[in-house]
Scaffold this motif. Structure first.
Motif, PDB file in Angstrom:
ATOM      1  N   GLN A  10       0.829  -1.207   0.000  1.00  9.75           N
ATOM      2  CA  GLN A  10       0.000   0.000   0.000  1.00  9.75           C
ATOM      3  C   GLN A  10       0.860   1.253   0.000  1.00  9.75           C
ATOM      4  O   GLN A  10       0.585   2.207  -0.729  1.00  9.75           O
ATOM      5  CB  GLN A  10      -0.924   0.017   1.221  1.00  9.75           C
ATOM      6  CG  GLN A  10      -2.034  -0.985   1.158  1.00  9.75           C
ATOM      7  CD  GLN A  10      -2.865  -0.981   2.440  1.00  9.75           C
ATOM      8  OE1 GLN A  10      -2.501  -0.363   3.446  1.00  9.75           O
ATOM      9  NE2 GLN A  10      -3.983  -1.695   2.401  1.00  9.75           N
ATOM     10  N   TRP A  11       1.892   1.291   0.822  1.00  6.07           N
ATOM     11  CA  TRP A  11       2.718   2.484   0.959  1.00  6.07           C
ATOM     12  C   TRP A  11       3.514   2.785  -0.305  1.00  6.07           C
ATOM     13  O   TRP A  11       3.818   3.937  -0.584  1.00  6.07           O
ATOM     14  CB  TRP A  11       3.653   2.354   2.152  1.00  6.07           C
ATOM     15  CG  TRP A  11       2.968   2.565   3.479  1.00  6.07           C
ATOM     16  CD1 TRP A  11       1.628   2.537   3.720  1.00  6.07           C
ATOM     17  CD2 TRP A  11       3.596   2.834   4.716  1.00  6.07           C
ATOM     18  NE1 TRP A  11       1.393   2.763   5.052  1.00  6.07           N
ATOM     19  CE2 TRP A  11       2.582   2.951   5.686  1.00  6.07           C
ATOM     20  CE3 TRP A  11       4.914   2.975   5.112  1.00  6.07           C
ATOM     21  CZ2 TRP A  11       2.855   3.211   7.031  1.00  6.07           C
ATOM     22  CZ3 TRP A  11       5.194   3.239   6.442  1.00  6.07           C
ATOM     23  CH2 TRP A  11       4.165   3.360   7.387  1.00  6.07           C
ATOM     24  N   LEU A  12       3.852   1.755  -1.085  1.00  3.59           N
ATOM     25  CA  LEU A  12       4.599   1.985  -2.327  1.00  3.59           C
ATOM     26  C   LEU A  12       3.777   2.774  -3.336  1.00  3.59           C
ATOM     27  O   LEU A  12       4.327   3.515  -4.155  1.00  3.59           O
ATOM     28  CB  LEU A  12       5.041   0.654  -2.942  1.00  3.59           C
ATOM     29  CG  LEU A  12       6.282   0.031  -2.315  1.00  3.59           C
ATOM     30  CD1 LEU A  12       6.478  -1.375  -2.838  1.00  3.59           C
ATOM     31  CD2 LEU A  12       7.500   0.883  -2.575  1.00  3.59           C
ATOM     32  N   SER A  13       2.449   2.650  -3.287  1.00  4.26           N
ATOM     33  CA  SER A  13       1.591   3.331  -4.263  1.00  4.26           C
ATOM     34  C   SER A  13       1.115   4.706  -3.784  1.00  4.26           C
ATOM     35  O   SER A  13       0.443   5.405  -4.541  1.00  4.26           O
ATOM     36  CB  SER A  13       0.384   2.451  -4.587  1.00  4.26           C
ATOM     37  OG  SER A  13      -0.392   2.255  -3.415  1.00  4.26           O
ATOM     38  N   LEU A  14       1.488   5.107  -2.569  1.00  3.82           N
ATOM     39  CA  LEU A  14       1.014   6.384  -2.024  1.00  3.82           C
ATOM     40  C   LEU A  14       1.808   7.563  -2.568  1.00  3.82           C
ATOM     41  O   LEU A  14       2.990   7.437  -2.885  1.00  3.82           O
ATOM     42  CB  LEU A  14       1.137   6.390  -0.496  1.00  3.82           C
ATOM     43  CG  LEU A  14       0.240   5.435   0.271  1.00  3.82           C
ATOM     44  CD1 LEU A  14       0.558   5.489   1.751  1.00  3.82           C
ATOM     45  CD2 LEU A  14      -1.222   5.765   0.036  1.00  3.82           C
ATOM     46  N   ALA A  18       0.544  11.679   1.208  1.00  4.45           N
ATOM     47  CA  ALA A  18      -0.195  10.578   1.834  1.00  4.45           C
ATOM     48  C   ALA A  18       0.762   9.681   2.627  1.00  4.45           C
ATOM     49  O   ALA A  18       0.425   9.224   3.731  1.00  4.45           O
ATOM     50  CB  ALA A  18      -0.932   9.765   0.782  1.00  4.45           C
ATOM     51  N   LEU A  19       1.966   9.437   2.077  1.00  3.56           N
ATOM     52  CA  LEU A  19       2.956   8.635   2.784  1.00  3.56           C
ATOM     53  C   LEU A  19       3.391   9.347   4.062  1.00  3.56           C
ATOM     54  O   LEU A  19       3.530   8.713   5.115  1.00  3.56           O
ATOM     55  CB  LEU A  19       4.168   8.362   1.885  1.00  3.56           C
ATOM     56  CG  LEU A  19       5.290   7.548   2.533  1.00  3.56           C
ATOM     57  CD1 LEU A  19       4.810   6.147   2.871  1.00  3.56           C
ATOM     58  CD2 LEU A  19       6.491   7.478   1.608  1.00  3.56           C
ATOM     59  N   LEU A  20       3.572  10.643   3.993  1.00  3.55           N
ATOM     60  CA  LEU A  20       3.954  11.415   5.173  1.00  3.55           C
ATOM     61  C   LEU A  20       2.893  11.279   6.276  1.00  3.55           C
ATOM     62  O   LEU A  20       3.225  11.111   7.451  1.00  3.55           O
ATOM     63  CB  LEU A  20       4.165  12.887   4.816  1.00  3.55           C
ATOM     64  CG  LEU A  20       4.603  13.806   5.938  1.00  3.55           C
ATOM     65  CD1 LEU A  20       5.938  13.370   6.522  1.00  3.55           C
ATOM     66  CD2 LEU A  20       4.688  15.237   5.452  1.00  3.55           C
ATOM     67  N   LEU A  44      11.245   1.616  -0.403  1.00  8.25           N
ATOM     68  CA  LEU A  44      10.268   2.158   0.540  1.00  8.25           C
ATOM     69  C   LEU A  44      10.959   2.664   1.801  1.00  8.25           C
ATOM     70  O   LEU A  44      10.578   3.704   2.342  1.00  8.25           O
ATOM     71  CB  LEU A  44       9.215   1.109   0.889  1.00  8.25           C
ATOM     72  CG  LEU A  44       8.105   1.573   1.825  1.00  8.25           C
ATOM     73  CD1 LEU A  44       7.350   2.748   1.228  1.00  8.25           C
ATOM     74  CD2 LEU A  44       7.161   0.427   2.124  1.00  8.25           C
ATOM     75  N   ALA A  45      11.987   1.958   2.259  1.00  2.00           N
ATOM     76  CA  ALA A  45      12.716   2.400   3.449  1.00  2.00           C
ATOM     77  C   ALA A  45      13.335   3.774   3.215  1.00  2.00           C
ATOM     78  O   ALA A  45      13.305   4.636   4.106  1.00  2.00           O
ATOM     79  CB  ALA A  45      13.788   1.382   3.819  1.00  2.00           C
ATOM     80  N   ALA A  46      13.864   4.013   2.028  1.00  4.99           N
ATOM     81  CA  ALA A  46      14.445   5.325   1.717  1.00  4.99           C
ATOM     82  C   ALA A  46      13.356   6.399   1.695  1.00  4.99           C
ATOM     83  O   ALA A  46      13.568   7.513   2.197  1.00  4.99           O
ATOM     84  CB  ALA A  46      15.171   5.270   0.377  1.00  4.99           C
ATOM     85  N   GLN A  47      12.216   6.081   1.127  1.00  4.61           N
ATOM     86  CA  GLN A  47      11.107   7.044   1.104  1.00  4.61           C
ATOM     87  C   GLN A  47      10.621   7.354   2.517  1.00  4.61           C
ATOM     88  O   GLN A  47      10.315   8.509   2.840  1.00  4.61           O
ATOM     89  CB  GLN A  47       9.956   6.507   0.260  1.00  4.61           C
ATOM     90  CG  GLN A  47      10.258   6.444  -1.215  1.00  4.61           C
ATOM     91  CD  GLN A  47       9.134   5.788  -2.013  1.00  4.61           C
ATOM     92  OE1 GLN A  47       8.237   5.155  -1.455  1.00  4.61           O
ATOM     93  NE2 GLN A  47       9.186   5.939  -3.329  1.00  4.61           N
ATOM     94  N   VAL A  48      10.574   6.344   3.365  1.00  7.17           N
ATOM     95  CA  VAL A  48      10.113   6.535   4.741  1.00  7.17           C
ATOM     96  C   VAL A  48      11.135   7.355   5.524  1.00  7.17           C
ATOM     97  O   VAL A  48      10.767   8.214   6.320  1.00  7.17           O
ATOM     98  CB  VAL A  48       9.829   5.177   5.422  1.00  7.17           C
ATOM     99  CG1 VAL A  48       9.631   5.334   6.918  1.00  7.17           C
ATOM    100  CG2 VAL A  48       8.598   4.531   4.795  1.00  7.17           C
ATOM    101  N   ARG A  49      12.430   7.124   5.286  1.00 12.54           N
ATOM    102  CA  ARG A  49      13.446   7.949   5.950  1.00 12.54           C
ATOM    103  C   ARG A  49      13.277   9.418   5.563  1.00 12.54           C
ATOM    104  O   ARG A  49      13.421  10.317   6.386  1.00 12.54           O
ATOM    105  CB  ARG A  49      14.847   7.467   5.597  1.00 12.54           C
ATOM    106  CG  ARG A  49      15.261   6.244   6.351  1.00 12.54           C
ATOM    107  CD  ARG A  49      16.733   5.913   6.139  1.00 12.54           C
ATOM    108  NE  ARG A  49      16.967   4.527   6.426  1.00 12.54           N
ATOM    109  CZ  ARG A  49      17.009   3.549   5.521  1.00 12.54           C
ATOM    110  NH1 ARG A  49      16.892   3.831   4.244  1.00 12.54           N
ATOM    111  NH2 ARG A  49      17.193   2.303   5.881  1.00 12.54           N
ATOM    112  N   GLY A  50      12.988   9.667   4.292  1.00 14.51           N
ATOM    113  CA  GLY A  50      12.730  11.032   3.852  1.00 14.51           C
ATOM    114  C   GLY A  50      11.496  11.611   4.526  1.00 14.51           C
ATOM    115  O   GLY A  50      11.481  12.785   4.925  1.00 14.51           O
TER     116      GLY A  50
END
Length: 141
Positions: A10-14, A18-20, A44-50
């Protein structure tokens, strides 16, 4: 909360906003199992770190900055942990030193190479600022 593999999908498509928002919710609830699932997917881990960095910048200066900062650091640590090297299992120091001592006693010591240091450079004084000082005056003066 859905199962953790579903969270990754789910988070990969946000979108980024929306991910924030999702990251904010998980940080607030301190759901460690979600970070373990995200850690397994490098993109996804890199996006979440951002998103964590953006969240930290967003709460900077608010009265709850300390609390959010602690939660964000916990999330970052959970994202950075690797399952192959648990941090809670250090090796005993005495057991590791004994084989090293035995190996040293059997080998002949090698002569240490000579180390030459470069001559020290004299420190230069820092240049004075080229910006003229600003004088503030009270209103009406």
């Amino acid at each position: 909360m859905p199962s953790t593999p579903v969270v990754v999908e789910q988070w990969l498509s946000l979108s980024r906003p929306a991910l924030l928002e999702k990251v904010r919710q998980v940080v607030k609830r301190r759901e460690v199992e979600v970070w373990a699932a995200v850690r397994g997917h490098s993109v996804l881990a890199a996006q979440v770190r951002g998103a964590l960095s953006a969240l930290k910048a967003e709460v900077r200066g608010t009265r709850d900055e300390g609390m959010w900062g602690m939660w964000i650091e916990q999330a970052r640590q959970a994202l950075g942990q690797t399952e192959s090297a648990p941090a809670s299992a250090p090796q005993p120091a005495a057991a590791a030193e004994e084989p090293a001592r035995e190996a040293e006693s059997k080998e002949e010591p090698e002569p240490e190479p000579e180390i030459t240091l470069a001559p020290e450079q004299p420190s230069r004084p820092k240049a004075a600022s080229t910006v003229p000082p600003v004088m503030f005056q009270a209103p009406g003066s």
